[in-house]
Design a protein around this motif. Structure first.
Motif, short mmCIF file in Angstrom:
data_model
loop_
_atom_site.label_atom_id
_atom_site.label_comp_id
_atom_site.label_asym_id
_atom_site.label_seq_id
_atom_site.Cartn_x
_atom_site.Cartn_y
_atom_site.Cartn_z
N GLY A 1 0.81 -1.21 0.00
CA GLY A 1 0.00 0.00 0.00
C GLY A 1 0.85 1.26 0.00
N HIS A 2 0.49 2.20 -0.87
CA HIS A 2 1.26 3.45 -1.00
C HIS A 2 0.91 4.45 0.10
CE1 HIS A 2 -2.27 5.69 -2.40
NE2 HIS A 2 -2.56 4.64 -3.16
N GLY A 3 1.74 5.47 0.21
CA GLY A 3 1.53 6.53 1.19
C GLY A 3 0.59 7.62 0.68
N TRP A 4 0.37 8.62 1.53
CA TRP A 4 -0.56 9.72 1.24
C TRP A 4 -0.05 10.57 0.06
CZ3 TRP A 4 -0.46 15.21 3.10
CH2 TRP A 4 -1.68 15.87 2.84
N LEU A 5 -0.97 10.90 -0.84
CA LEU A 5 -0.70 11.74 -2.01
C LEU A 5 0.40 11.14 -2.90
CD1 LEU A 5 -0.98 15.42 -0.68
CD2 LEU A 5 -2.62 14.16 -2.10
N THR A 6 0.50 9.83 -2.90
CA THR A 6 1.44 9.16 -3.80
C THR A 6 0.66 8.09 -4.56
OG1 THR A 6 2.11 7.49 -2.18
CG2 THR A 6 3.36 9.54 -2.21
N GLY A 7 1.36 7.23 -5.26
CA GLY A 7 0.74 6.13 -5.98
C GLY A 7 1.74 5.02 -6.16
N ALA A 8 1.31 3.95 -6.78
CA ALA A 8 2.18 2.78 -6.94
C ALA A 8 3.45 3.11 -7.71
CB ALA A 8 1.40 1.67 -7.64
N ASN A 9 3.37 4.07 -8.64
CA ASN A 9 4.56 4.38 -9.45
C ASN A 9 5.68 5.01 -8.64
OD1 ASN A 9 2.80 6.70 -9.22
ND2 ASN A 9 4.12 7.75 -10.69
N HIS A 10 5.38 5.50 -7.44
CA HIS A 10 6.42 6.10 -6.59
C HIS A 10 7.21 5.06 -5.79
CE1 HIS A 10 3.82 9.74 -7.13
NE2 HIS A 10 5.02 10.25 -7.34
N TYR A 11 6.89 3.78 -6.01
CA TYR A 11 7.58 2.69 -5.31
C TYR A 11 8.09 1.65 -6.31
CZ TYR A 11 5.07 4.85 -1.46
OH TYR A 11 4.58 5.76 -0.56
N ARG A 12 8.24 2.05 -7.55
CA ARG A 12 8.61 1.09 -8.59
C ARG A 12 9.93 0.39 -8.28
NH1 ARG A 12 8.07 1.26 -15.07
NH2 ARG A 12 9.46 -0.50 -15.50
N ILE B 1 10.08 7.44 -0.85
CA ILE B 1 9.21 7.75 -1.99
C ILE B 1 10.06 8.21 -3.17
CG2 ILE B 1 7.30 9.16 -2.81
CD1 ILE B 1 6.33 9.35 0.05
N GLU B 2 9.79 7.66 -4.33
CA GLU B 2 10.58 7.93 -5.53
C GLU B 2 9.89 8.96 -6.42
OE1 GLU B 2 10.69 4.09 -7.35
OE2 GLU B 2 11.24 3.11 -5.47
N GLY B 3 10.70 9.70 -7.17
CA GLY B 3 10.17 10.58 -8.21
C GLY B 3 9.57 11.87 -7.68
N ARG B 4 9.01 12.64 -8.60
CA ARG B 4 8.40 13.92 -8.26
C ARG B 4 6.99 13.70 -7.75
NH1 ARG B 4 8.99 18.19 -12.99
NH2 ARG B 4 8.20 19.50 -11.31
N ARG B 5 6.60 14.49 -6.75
CA ARG B 5 5.26 14.39 -6.21
C ARG B 5 4.84 15.70 -5.58
NH1 ARG B 5 6.09 12.86 -0.74
NH2 ARG B 5 8.30 12.71 -0.34
N VAL B 6 3.59 15.77 -5.15
CA VAL B 6 3.02 17.03 -4.69
C VAL B 6 3.78 17.61 -3.51
CG1 VAL B 6 0.95 18.09 -3.72
CG2 VAL B 6 0.73 16.39 -5.54
N LEU B 7 4.04 16.80 -2.49
CA LEU B 7 4.66 17.32 -1.27
C LEU B 7 6.09 17.80 -1.49
CD1 LEU B 7 3.34 14.82 1.41
CD2 LEU B 7 2.50 17.09 0.88
N ALA B 8 6.78 17.23 -2.47
CA ALA B 8 8.16 17.64 -2.72
C ALA B 8 8.23 19.09 -3.19
CB ALA B 8 8.80 16.73 -3.76
N ALA B 9 7.16 19.58 -3.80
CA ALA B 9 7.14 20.95 -4.32
C ALA B 9 7.23 21.98 -3.21
CB ALA B 9 5.88 21.18 -5.14
#
Length: 285
Positions: A49-60, A205-213
């Motif tokens: 299961g992924h974390g908040w405001l993320t998705g499966a692609n952030h754990y590839r 968490i991998e890649g770009r995401r909302v919270l990183a901004a």
């Protein structure tokens, strides 16, 4: 710490011996992804299961890593919005396990053993995994940097006698964003709580995401590598019954870059952060 454990951890930070295939769970009616070894029968599997405001692609990378070590790793890609349903994600994790065990994967050359199953997750996904474990028997649970959920995972934990690995960041294990200590305290079965040195709860968490901004939760390469190795070793020991990795289930074992935490020991609370007005008032004193 034995040299063998240090060597095993180093080995597990690298990809395993299996070529990895990627599949789409949506073909079976569940949005998400699945990574498998190229071939294998009666394999172990984990629903993640992924974390908040993320998705499966952030754990590839994490999911591919597990598959390279012979573990089918599948992740639902739902409940990605700002107000997710933790119960909904838990239900999707169980559906994901049903797909892994009920559908021949790959070209029909890959199958999953129905008793070699685990539930895992990160952040709110860790809590969802615990909630799901309360509804289905599994062989192991792994809660990576667990965060509070509704219903509370620690309310479900006393009823679970399944072994659990709980990982937390040493920098924020006592913060409001982590419920690792309450979860470990409440767990009904054997549970090991390890804090990863210099790690924060969003570091995997991998890649770009909302919270990183807004500067929150930047990716931490060392945290990711250590987490991948610890999770792979734990699942190989519990699901595949591989005694080579037995140390990853032993709370008395010293493992590099981690510290075993006694949830019953007094903990230092993270000091509250001051607002700008409060800071200015202190400076005037």
């Amino acid at each position: 710490m034995s040299a063998s454990v240090k060597s095993l951890l180093s080995t597990l930070t690298s990809r395993g011996p299996h070529r990895v295939l990627r599949g789409n769970l949506a073909i079976a009616g569940q949005p998400g992804v699945v990574f498998t070894p190229e071939t294998g029968r009666n394999l172990p599997a984990v629903a993640f299961g992924h974390g908040w405001l993320t998705g499966a692609n952030h754990y590839r990378t994490l999911l591919e890593h597990l598959a390279s070590w012979g573990i089918v790793a599948a992740a639902p890609d739902t409940e990605r919005g700002p107000i997710p349903s933790h119960l909904g994600l838990a239900a999707d994790l169980l559906t994901t396990l049903d797909i892994c065990t009920g559908v021949r994967l790959g070209d029909g050359e890959i199958s999953v053993h129905p008793e070699r199953l685990a539930l895992a997750g990160h952040g709110m996904g860790a809590g969802a995994a615990v909630i799901a474990a309360g509804r289905r028997d599994v062989a192991a649970v792994a809660a990576l940097f667990p965060a509070p959920t509704a219903p509370a995972a620690e309310a479900v934990a006393p009823e679970l006698d399944v072994p659990a690995l709980i990982l937390a960041g040493a920098t924020d294990i006592t913060s409001v964003s982590s419920n690792a200590i309450p979860l470990a305290t409440a767990w009904g079965g054997p549970a090991t709580l390890r804090a990863i040195d210099k790690a924060s709860h969003n570091g995997i968490i991998e890649g770009r995401r909302v919270l990183a901004a807004v500067g929150a939760g930047k990716h931490e390469s060392k945290t990711s590598r250590t987490t991948r190795a610890l999770l792979a070793g734990y699942l190989l020991a519990t699901l595949a019954d591989d005694k080579t990795y037995r140390a990853f289930t032993d709370p008395d074992q010293v493992i590099p870059h981690t510290t075993v935490v006694d949830p019953a020991a007094p903990q230092e609370k993270e000091p509250p952060k001051l607002k700008v007005g409060q800071l200015a008032a202190l400076l005037r004193r």
